[in-house]
Design a protein around this motif. Structure first.
Motif, PDB file in Angstrom:
ATOM      1  N   PRO A 183     -93.655  59.454  -7.102  1.00 30.31           N
ATOM      2  CA  PRO A 183     -94.473  58.954  -8.207  1.00 30.31           C
ATOM      3  C   PRO A 183     -94.957  60.092  -9.121  1.00 30.31           C
ATOM      4  CG  PRO A 183     -95.219  58.030  -6.123  1.00 30.31           C
ATOM      5  CD  PRO A 183     -94.224  59.103  -5.794  1.00 30.31           C
ATOM      6  N   THR A 184     -94.912  59.835 -10.438  1.00 31.90           N
ATOM      7  CA  THR A 184     -95.381  60.822 -11.406  1.00 31.90           C
ATOM      8  C   THR A 184     -96.445  60.262 -12.349  1.00 31.90           C
ATOM      9  OG1 THR A 184     -93.582  60.300 -12.920  1.00 31.90           O
ATOM     10  CG2 THR A 184     -93.260  62.157 -11.400  1.00 31.90           C
ATOM     11  N   ARG A 185     -96.382  58.954 -12.639  1.00 34.40           N
ATOM     12  CA  ARG A 185     -97.386  58.344 -13.501  1.00 34.40           C
ATOM     13  C   ARG A 185     -97.339  56.840 -13.308  1.00 34.40           C
ATOM     14  NH1 ARG A 185     -95.110  56.928 -18.888  1.00 34.40           N
ATOM     15  NH2 ARG A 185     -92.902  57.371 -18.756  1.00 34.40           N
ATOM     16  N   MET A 186     -98.409  56.176 -13.767  1.00 27.31           N
ATOM     17  CA  MET A 186     -98.449  54.723 -13.661  1.00 27.31           C
ATOM     18  C   MET A 186     -99.360  54.143 -14.734  1.00 27.31           C
ATOM     19  SD  MET A 186    -100.831  53.799 -10.407  1.00 27.31           S
ATOM     20  CE  MET A 186    -102.536  54.328 -10.321  1.00 27.31           C
ATOM     21  N   VAL A 187     -99.216  52.847 -14.940  1.00 27.97           N
ATOM     22  CA  VAL A 187    -100.139  52.070 -15.749  1.00 27.97           C
ATOM     23  C   VAL A 187    -100.769  51.072 -14.797  1.00 27.97           C
ATOM     24  CG1 VAL A 187    -100.402  50.394 -17.603  1.00 27.97           C
ATOM     25  CG2 VAL A 187     -98.878  52.355 -17.902  1.00 27.97           C
ATOM     26  N   TYR A 188    -102.102  51.100 -14.753  1.00 33.88           N
ATOM     27  CA  TYR A 188    -102.855  50.234 -13.853  1.00 33.88           C
ATOM     28  C   TYR A 188    -104.131  49.798 -14.559  1.00 33.88           C
ATOM     29  CZ  TYR A 188    -106.148  49.056 -10.186  1.00 33.88           C
ATOM     30  OH  TYR A 188    -107.098  48.432  -9.434  1.00 33.88           O
ATOM     31  N   ALA A 189    -104.414  48.513 -14.524  1.00 38.53           N
ATOM     32  CA  ALA A 189    -105.613  47.942 -15.152  1.00 38.53           C
ATOM     33  C   ALA A 189    -105.726  48.348 -16.622  1.00 38.53           C
ATOM     34  CB  ALA A 189    -106.864  48.343 -14.373  1.00 38.53           C
ATOM     35  N   GLY A 190    -104.582  48.385 -17.293  1.00 38.20           N
ATOM     36  CA  GLY A 190    -104.580  48.691 -18.715  1.00 38.20           C
ATOM     37  C   GLY A 190    -104.776  50.155 -19.066  1.00 38.20           C
ATOM     38  N   ARG A 191    -104.748  51.041 -18.065  1.00 36.57           N
ATOM     39  CA  ARG A 191    -104.953  52.478 -18.305  1.00 36.57           C
ATOM     40  C   ARG A 191    -103.766  53.260 -17.788  1.00 36.57           C
ATOM     41  NH1 ARG A 191    -110.927  54.131 -18.803  1.00 36.57           N
ATOM     42  NH2 ARG A 191    -109.749  55.620 -19.982  1.00 36.57           N
ATOM     43  N   ARG A 192    -103.506  54.390 -18.435  1.00 36.88           N
ATOM     44  CA  ARG A 192    -102.450  55.300 -18.000  1.00 36.88           C
ATOM     45  C   ARG A 192    -103.034  56.322 -17.033  1.00 36.88           C
ATOM     46  NH1 ARG A 192    -100.026  57.163 -23.597  1.00 36.88           N
ATOM     47  NH2 ARG A 192    -102.250  57.262 -23.980  1.00 36.88           N
ATOM     48  N   TRP A 193    -102.318  56.584 -15.952  1.00 33.64           N
ATOM     49  CA  TRP A 193    -102.733  57.545 -14.924  1.00 33.64           C
ATOM     50  C   TRP A 193    -101.593  58.511 -14.664  1.00 33.64           C
ATOM     51  CZ3 TRP A 193    -107.670  57.077 -12.983  1.00 33.64           C
ATOM     52  CH2 TRP A 193    -108.333  55.876 -13.267  1.00 33.64           C
ATOM     53  N   ARG A 194    -101.908  59.807 -14.657  1.00 25.96           N
ATOM     54  CA  ARG A 194    -100.947  60.843 -14.272  1.00 25.96           C
ATOM     55  C   ARG A 194    -101.191  61.203 -12.816  1.00 25.96           C
ATOM     56  NH1 ARG A 194    -102.670  65.231 -16.098  1.00 25.96           N
ATOM     57  NH2 ARG A 194    -104.532  64.411 -17.065  1.00 25.96           N
ATOM     58  N   VAL A 195    -100.135  61.378 -12.049  1.00 19.64           N
ATOM     59  CA  VAL A 195    -100.272  61.822 -10.662  1.00 19.64           C
ATOM     60  C   VAL A 195    -100.627  63.306 -10.697  1.00 19.64           C
ATOM     61  CG1 VAL A 195     -99.102  62.127  -8.455  1.00 19.64           C
ATOM     62  CG2 VAL A 195     -98.667  60.088  -9.836  1.00 19.64           C
ATOM     63  N   THR A 196    -101.785  63.663 -10.117  1.00 18.24           N
ATOM     64  CA  THR A 196    -102.299  65.026 -10.237  1.00 18.24           C
ATOM     65  C   THR A 196    -102.463  65.712  -8.885  1.00 18.24           C
ATOM     66  OG1 THR A 196    -104.534  64.080 -10.410  1.00 18.24           O
ATOM     67  CG2 THR A 196    -103.429  64.653 -12.465  1.00 18.24           C
ATOM     68  N   ASP A 197    -101.697  65.267  -7.890  1.00 17.34           N
ATOM     69  CA  ASP A 197    -101.614  65.966  -6.612  1.00 17.34           C
ATOM     70  C   ASP A 197    -100.233  65.682  -6.021  1.00 17.34           C
ATOM     71  OD1 ASP A 197    -101.718  63.384  -5.596  1.00 17.34           O
ATOM     72  OD2 ASP A 197    -103.290  63.804  -4.151  1.00 17.34           O
ATOM     73  N   THR A 198    -100.013  66.080  -4.800  1.00 17.19           N
ATOM     74  CA  THR A 198     -98.733  65.815  -4.139  1.00 17.19           C
ATOM     75  C   THR A 198     -98.828  64.458  -3.439  1.00 17.19           C
ATOM     76  OG1 THR A 198     -98.362  68.169  -3.795  1.00 17.19           O
ATOM     77  CG2 THR A 198     -97.082  66.645  -2.430  1.00 17.19           C
ATOM     78  N   PRO A 199     -98.047  63.464  -3.872  1.00 16.20           N
ATOM     79  CA  PRO A 199     -98.106  62.139  -3.259  1.00 16.20           C
ATOM     80  C   PRO A 199     -97.701  62.166  -1.786  1.00 16.20           C
ATOM     81  CG  PRO A 199     -96.969  62.050  -5.364  1.00 16.20           C
ATOM     82  CD  PRO A 199     -97.134  63.503  -5.015  1.00 16.20           C
ATOM     83  N   THR A 200     -98.337  61.294  -1.006  1.00 21.79           N
ATOM     84  CA  THR A 200     -98.040  61.147   0.415  1.00 21.79           C
ATOM     85  C   THR A 200     -97.428  59.773   0.635  1.00 21.79           C
ATOM     86  OG1 THR A 200     -99.926  62.525   1.001  1.00 21.79           O
ATOM     87  CG2 THR A 200     -99.058  61.078   2.732  1.00 21.79           C
ATOM     88  N   ARG A 201     -96.272  59.737   1.299  1.00 18.74           N
ATOM     89  CA  ARG A 201     -95.631  58.457   1.597  1.00 18.74           C
ATOM     90  C   ARG A 201     -96.410  57.768   2.707  1.00 18.74           C
ATOM     91  NH1 ARG A 201     -90.672  56.102   0.595  1.00 18.74           N
ATOM     92  NH2 ARG A 201     -89.883  58.006  -0.331  1.00 18.74           N
ATOM     93  N   LEU A 202     -96.683  56.483   2.528  1.00 19.75           N
ATOM     94  CA  LEU A 202     -97.408  55.688   3.519  1.00 19.75           C
ATOM     95  C   LEU A 202     -96.430  54.761   4.229  1.00 19.75           C
ATOM     96  CD1 LEU A 202    -100.512  54.682   1.375  1.00 19.75           C
ATOM     97  CD2 LEU A 202    -100.303  56.595   2.976  1.00 19.75           C
ATOM     98  N   ARG A 203     -96.623  54.608   5.525  1.00 17.62           N
ATOM     99  CA  ARG A 203     -95.781  53.726   6.342  1.00 17.62           C
ATOM    100  C   ARG A 203     -96.602  52.548   6.851  1.00 17.62           C
ATOM    101  NH1 ARG A 203     -90.692  55.252   5.135  1.00 17.62           N
ATOM    102  NH2 ARG A 203     -90.482  57.487   5.284  1.00 17.62           N
ATOM    103  N   HIS A 204     -95.998  51.698   7.672  1.00 24.85           N
ATOM    104  CA  HIS A 204     -96.623  50.472   8.182  1.00 24.85           C
ATOM    105  C   HIS A 204     -97.994  50.685   8.806  1.00 24.85           C
ATOM    106  CE1 HIS A 204     -93.137  47.921   7.623  1.00 24.85           C
ATOM    107  NE2 HIS A 204     -92.401  48.917   8.052  1.00 24.85           N
ATOM    108  N   SER A 205     -98.197  51.764   9.511  1.00 20.41           N
ATOM    109  CA  SER A 205     -99.407  51.936  10.312  1.00 20.41           C
ATOM    110  C   SER A 205    -100.689  52.010   9.485  1.00 20.41           C
ATOM    111  CB  SER A 205     -99.289  53.191  11.178  1.00 20.41           C
ATOM    112  OG  SER A 205     -99.164  54.331  10.355  1.00 20.41           O
ATOM    113  N   VAL A 206    -100.610  52.277   8.199  1.00 18.73           N
ATOM    114  CA  VAL A 206    -101.826  52.433   7.398  1.00 18.73           C
ATOM    115  C   VAL A 206    -102.275  51.141   6.730  1.00 18.73           C
ATOM    116  CG1 VAL A 206    -101.348  54.858   6.964  1.00 18.73           C
ATOM    117  CG2 VAL A 206    -100.675  53.150   5.282  1.00 18.73           C
ATOM    118  N   TRP A 207    -101.449  50.122   6.731  1.00 17.69           N
ATOM    119  CA  TRP A 207    -101.774  48.900   6.007  1.00 17.69           C
ATOM    120  C   TRP A 207    -102.605  47.957   6.852  1.00 17.69           C
ATOM    121  CZ3 TRP A 207    -101.009  50.092   1.328  1.00 17.69           C
ATOM    122  CH2 TRP A 207     -99.916  50.872   0.961  1.00 17.69           C
ATOM    123  N   THR A 208    -103.355  47.109   6.194  1.00 17.20           N
ATOM    124  CA  THR A 208    -104.134  46.088   6.885  1.00 17.20           C
ATOM    125  C   THR A 208    -103.193  45.066   7.510  1.00 17.20           C
ATOM    126  OG1 THR A 208    -104.284  44.762   4.881  1.00 17.20           O
ATOM    127  CG2 THR A 208    -106.067  46.336   5.286  1.00 17.20           C
TER     128      THR A 208
END
Length: 86
Positions: free
Chosen positions: A19-44
């Protein structure tokens, strides 16, 4: 750290499958750290029923300089913000 649980669709742009950037809730967001991949164990429990579920955690910064940490998951209909942290 305050957490906000949401289930909103988002548009996510990737470079080399990271991931490098996204649009969420009508706003633009730049990824400003090193993304971490999440697997099954972290989800509700409600999300664990999805097969092949994975996502990302990263800090995003908007044009006003506000930074949040986001947990995103890939659903059948695209990317969704599951939680954001202030």
């Amino acid at each position: 750290m305050d957490a906000l649980t949401v289930e909103h669709p988002t548009t996510l742009w990737m470079v080399n499958d990271i991931p490098t950037r996204m649009v969420y809730a009508g706003r633009r967001w730049r990824v400003t750290d090193t993304p971490t991949r999440l697997r099954h164990s972290v989800w509700t429990a409600s999300l664990e029923s999805h097969t092949g579920l994975y996502g990302w955690r990263f800090q995003g910064t908007n044009d006003d300089g506000v930074s949040l940490v986001f947990d995103l998951y890939k659903g059948e209909d695209g990317w969704h913000v599951h939680r954001s942290y202030a």
